[in-house]
Design an enzyme around this catalytic site. Sequence first.
Site, PDB file in Angstrom:
ATOM      1  N   LEU A   1       9.024  -4.643   4.429  1.00 58.72           N
ATOM      2  CA  LEU A   1       8.162  -4.351   3.291  1.00 58.72           C
ATOM      3  C   LEU A   1       6.825  -3.889   3.849  1.00 58.72           C
ATOM      4  CD1 LEU A   1       8.793  -7.473   0.992  1.00 58.72           C
ATOM      5  CD2 LEU A   1       9.726  -5.169   0.681  1.00 58.72           C
ATOM      6  N   ASP A   2       6.202  -2.933   3.189  1.00 61.53           N
ATOM      7  CA  ASP A   2       4.873  -2.504   3.619  1.00 61.53           C
ATOM      8  C   ASP A   2       3.930  -3.698   3.634  1.00 61.53           C
ATOM      9  OD1 ASP A   2       5.751   0.098   3.766  1.00 61.53           O
ATOM     10  OD2 ASP A   2       5.021   0.626   1.758  1.00 61.53           O
ATOM     11  N   ARG A   3       2.962  -3.631   4.501  1.00 63.01           N
ATOM     12  CA  ARG A   3       2.015  -4.738   4.643  1.00 63.01           C
ATOM     13  C   ARG A   3       1.426  -5.210   3.307  1.00 63.01           C
ATOM     14  NH1 ARG A   3      -2.878  -5.050   9.054  1.00 63.01           N
ATOM     15  NH2 ARG A   3      -3.677  -7.068   8.445  1.00 63.01           N
TER      16      ARG A   3
ATOM     17  N   THR B   1       2.644  -5.074   0.326  1.00 68.00           N
ATOM     18  CA  THR B   1       3.663  -5.433  -0.664  1.00 68.00           C
ATOM     19  C   THR B   1       4.114  -6.874  -0.448  1.00 68.00           C
ATOM     20  OG1 THR B   1       4.433  -3.148  -0.668  1.00 68.00           O
ATOM     21  CG2 THR B   1       5.901  -4.797  -1.638  1.00 68.00           C
TER      22      THR B   1
END
Length: 236
Positions: A53-55, A57
């Site tokens: 997951l993106d940082r 998110t």
Amino acid sequence: MLEILYRDEHIVAVNKPAGMLVHRSWLDKHETRFVMQTLREQIGRLVYPIHRLDRPTSGVLLFALSSEDANKLCRQFEQKFIYKTYLALVRGYVAGKGEIDYPLKIRRDKIADKFSREDKEAQAAITRYQSLKTVEMPYPAGRYSSARYTLLQLTPQTGRKHQLRRHMKHIFHPILGDTQYGDLHQNRALAEHTGVSRLMLHAQCLGFHHPRSGDYLEIFADTDEQWKGLMATFGW
């Protein structure tokens, strides 16, 4: 301590906090906290990340406890056998449900992707969305005298880099708190009037087949206190 959503002898899923990297990255050499290392210390086992997951998110993040199980789960992602839903707060009103079918060019990180080709064709990218709630708040946002928001459920059918964030920008309903693809005026208004400045994107549900039993599992992650506070402010 990470919130463990599910654990057995083969897999473990956690509720990733917003702002935390999944694993150590040369893109942020000064960061000291990572989900992977924290979880390993918390449960006393090696863990194998299945996806990322993106940082900024938050939400469901799955790990395997052996390389064998990791390979089985990774194949499910590659073959698109995974079901994922996200919650997103976006600018403006979005009605009903629909599908965004908009191919995406590879976006290169200056360091991580320095050797990747820039001339690749855009890759197929599909996101389904459903409107859950809307609200209008009595404070200005950019050139508008009031702020309108929609809570969406997003279901990606493909897994391109920053797909959900880029697709919402494409239909002119960027996700709030998105400093890369979002509306800075809207982000500033939300932060000033609610105190919330994080990316309002949350991985709500992950569905997959267990690598050993083959049983279908769906794991859900609750939203954090910033989400809950904002929902209360909006009367949702």
